[in-house]
Design a protein around this motif. Structure first.
Motif, PDB file in Angstrom:
ATOM      1  N   ILE A  92     -15.347  98.192 -24.678  1.00 53.09           N
ATOM      2  CA  ILE A  92     -15.835  96.842 -24.957  1.00 53.09           C
ATOM      3  C   ILE A  92     -17.353  96.878 -24.837  1.00 53.09           C
ATOM      4  O   ILE A  92     -17.886  97.241 -23.781  1.00 53.09           O
ATOM      5  CB  ILE A  92     -15.278  95.822 -23.944  1.00 53.09           C
ATOM      6  N   ILE A  93     -18.038  96.520 -25.906  1.00 43.60           N
ATOM      7  CA  ILE A  93     -19.498  96.473 -25.896  1.00 43.60           C
ATOM      8  C   ILE A  93     -19.908  95.005 -25.987  1.00 43.60           C
ATOM      9  O   ILE A  93     -19.569  94.323 -26.960  1.00 43.60           O
ATOM     10  CB  ILE A  93     -20.102  97.271 -27.062  1.00 43.60           C
ATOM     11  N   ILE A  94     -20.603  94.537 -24.971  1.00 43.70           N
ATOM     12  CA  ILE A  94     -21.024  93.140 -24.908  1.00 43.70           C
ATOM     13  C   ILE A  94     -22.535  93.100 -25.035  1.00 43.70           C
ATOM     14  O   ILE A  94     -23.245  93.741 -24.249  1.00 43.70           O
ATOM     15  CB  ILE A  94     -20.590  92.489 -23.583  1.00 43.70           C
ATOM     16  N   THR A  95     -23.020  92.370 -26.007  1.00 47.54           N
ATOM     17  CA  THR A  95     -24.459  92.228 -26.233  1.00 47.54           C
ATOM     18  C   THR A  95     -24.820  90.755 -26.151  1.00 47.54           C
ATOM     19  O   THR A  95     -24.185  89.923 -26.797  1.00 47.54           O
ATOM     20  CB  THR A  95     -24.845  92.778 -27.620  1.00 47.54           C
ATOM     21  N   MET A  96     -25.828  90.471 -25.350  1.00 44.09           N
ATOM     22  CA  MET A  96     -26.360  89.111 -25.263  1.00 44.09           C
ATOM     23  C   MET A  96     -27.739  89.124 -25.904  1.00 44.09           C
ATOM     24  O   MET A  96     -28.571  89.971 -25.584  1.00 44.09           O
ATOM     25  CB  MET A  96     -26.477  88.658 -23.805  1.00 44.09           C
ATOM     26  N   ASN A  97     -27.983  88.187 -26.815  1.00 43.59           N
ATOM     27  CA  ASN A  97     -29.305  88.043 -27.415  1.00 43.59           C
ATOM     28  C   ASN A  97     -30.258  87.449 -26.387  1.00 43.59           C
ATOM     29  O   ASN A  97     -29.832  86.910 -25.365  1.00 43.59           O
ATOM     30  CB  ASN A  97     -29.220  87.158 -28.655  1.00 43.59           C
ATOM     31  N   LYS A  98     -31.542  87.526 -26.686  1.00 44.46           N
ATOM     32  CA  LYS A  98     -32.545  86.987 -25.772  1.00 44.46           C
ATOM     33  C   LYS A  98     -32.222  85.528 -25.441  1.00 44.46           C
ATOM     34  O   LYS A  98     -31.880  84.735 -26.323  1.00 44.46           O
ATOM     35  CB  LYS A  98     -33.934  87.084 -26.393  1.00 44.46           C
ATOM     36  N   ASN A  99     -32.331  85.189 -24.171  1.00 46.22           N
ATOM     37  CA  ASN A  99     -32.067  83.828 -23.727  1.00 46.22           C
ATOM     38  C   ASN A  99     -33.366  83.033 -23.792  1.00 46.22           C
ATOM     39  O   ASN A  99     -34.220  83.140 -22.923  1.00 46.22           O
ATOM     40  CB  ASN A  99     -31.514  83.831 -22.295  1.00 46.22           C
ATOM     41  N   ALA A 100     -33.491  82.242 -24.840  1.00 47.82           N
ATOM     42  CA  ALA A 100     -34.692  81.427 -25.029  1.00 47.82           C
ATOM     43  C   ALA A 100     -34.509  80.022 -24.453  1.00 47.82           C
ATOM     44  O   ALA A 100     -35.410  79.193 -24.553  1.00 47.82           O
ATOM     45  CB  ALA A 100     -35.035  81.344 -26.509  1.00 47.82           C
ATOM     46  N   THR A 101     -33.341  79.782 -23.875  1.00 44.12           N
ATOM     47  CA  THR A 101     -33.101  78.468 -23.270  1.00 44.12           C
ATOM     48  C   THR A 101     -33.741  78.443 -21.889  1.00 44.12           C
ATOM     49  O   THR A 101     -34.189  79.461 -21.385  1.00 44.12           O
ATOM     50  CB  THR A 101     -31.593  78.175 -23.132  1.00 44.12           C
ATOM     51  N   ASN A 102     -33.739  77.321 -21.296  1.00 44.50           N
ATOM     52  CA  ASN A 102     -34.299  77.188 -19.952  1.00 44.50           C
ATOM     53  C   ASN A 102     -33.182  77.139 -18.915  1.00 44.50           C
ATOM     54  O   ASN A 102     -33.347  76.543 -17.862  1.00 44.50           O
ATOM     55  CB  ASN A 102     -35.160  75.918 -19.875  1.00 44.50           C
ATOM     56  N   ALA A 103     -32.048  77.762 -19.250  1.00 40.85           N
ATOM     57  CA  ALA A 103     -30.895  77.729 -18.352  1.00 40.85           C
ATOM     58  C   ALA A 103     -30.186  79.078 -18.350  1.00 40.85           C
ATOM     59  O   ALA A 103     -30.214  79.816 -19.335  1.00 40.85           O
ATOM     60  CB  ALA A 103     -29.930  76.642 -18.796  1.00 40.85           C
ATOM     61  N   GLU A 104     -29.569  79.384 -17.232  1.00 39.80           N
ATOM     62  CA  GLU A 104     -28.753  80.580 -17.117  1.00 39.80           C
ATOM     63  C   GLU A 104     -27.559  80.453 -18.075  1.00 39.80           C
ATOM     64  O   GLU A 104     -27.036  79.361 -18.283  1.00 39.80           O
ATOM     65  CB  GLU A 104     -28.264  80.679 -15.668  1.00 39.80           C
ATOM     66  N   ARG A 105     -27.142  81.576 -18.656  1.00 45.82           N
ATOM     67  CA  ARG A 105     -25.976  81.574 -19.537  1.00 45.82           C
ATOM     68  C   ARG A 105     -24.885  82.439 -18.913  1.00 45.82           C
ATOM     69  O   ARG A 105     -25.169  83.503 -18.355  1.00 45.82           O
ATOM     70  CB  ARG A 105     -26.314  82.117 -20.919  1.00 45.82           C
ATOM     71  N   VAL A 106     -23.647  81.960 -19.037  1.00 46.79           N
ATOM     72  CA  VAL A 106     -22.507  82.711 -18.522  1.00 46.79           C
ATOM     73  C   VAL A 106     -21.509  82.906 -19.648  1.00 46.79           C
ATOM     74  O   VAL A 106     -21.020  81.947 -20.249  1.00 46.79           O
ATOM     75  CB  VAL A 106     -21.832  81.975 -17.340  1.00 46.79           C
ATOM     76  N   LEU A 107     -21.226  84.172 -19.942  1.00 51.69           N
ATOM     77  CA  LEU A 107     -20.241  84.534 -20.956  1.00 51.69           C
ATOM     78  C   LEU A 107     -19.002  85.038 -20.235  1.00 51.69           C
ATOM     79  O   LEU A 107     -19.075  85.967 -19.426  1.00 51.69           O
ATOM     80  CB  LEU A 107     -20.796  85.625 -21.876  1.00 51.69           C
TER      81      LEU A 107
END
Length: 138
Positions: free
Chosen positions: A104-119
């Motif tokens: 399983i390869i998980i890629t997250m794009n750059k987080n440009a939001t002002n909040a933590e992201r949870v996948l």
């Protein structure tokens, strides 16, 4: 005498399955009590806000994708063959790819939001459920 013997045998045949059900209550195949039959190499990953990826492996390949949520919002998987040994789920924020059933390869794009992201990626094999959680900093 023959009638009592036949009646006794009939009762034994009828009640034997009920008695054997009780002994299975502690077995591994009771709903919610299955052993880990996926065996992930890791279940969590923490990323910086930059674009990142992680490769996670499973010991077994019989699992299927149960669901994906980004910040607790479910992702539409209607166009994905969730039981396939190879699939790619592409979203504007992430990509989840399964290769050869065990990678399983998980890629997250750059987080440009002002909040933590949870996948959160939910996997299932029989009555065993497991998940992978990726936390990306703001």
């Amino acid at each position: 005498m023959k009638l009592k013997l036949i009646f006794g045998l009939l009762l034994s045949v009828l009640f034997l399955p009920l008695a054997s059900c009780d002994s299975d209550k502690n077995g591994p195949n009771i709903e919610g009590k299955w052993d880990d039959n996926i065996k992930l190499s890791q279940k969590t990953a923490n990323f910086s806000s930059e674009s990142n990826s992680v490769t996670i492996t499973s010991e077994y390949d019989g699992w299927w994708l149960n669901g994906i949520a980004l910040n607790k919002v479910g992702v539409d998987l209607s166009n994905i063959n969730k039981i396939s040994k190879d699939f790619v789920v592409t979203n504007s924020e992430f990509q989840v790819e399964r290769k050869d059933g065990k990678t399983i390869i998980i890629t997250m794009n750059k987080n440009a939001t002002n909040a933590e992201r949870v996948l959160s990626i939910s996997l299932q094999n029989g009555d065993f459920f497991n998940s992978i959680n990726v936390v990306q900093a703001k």
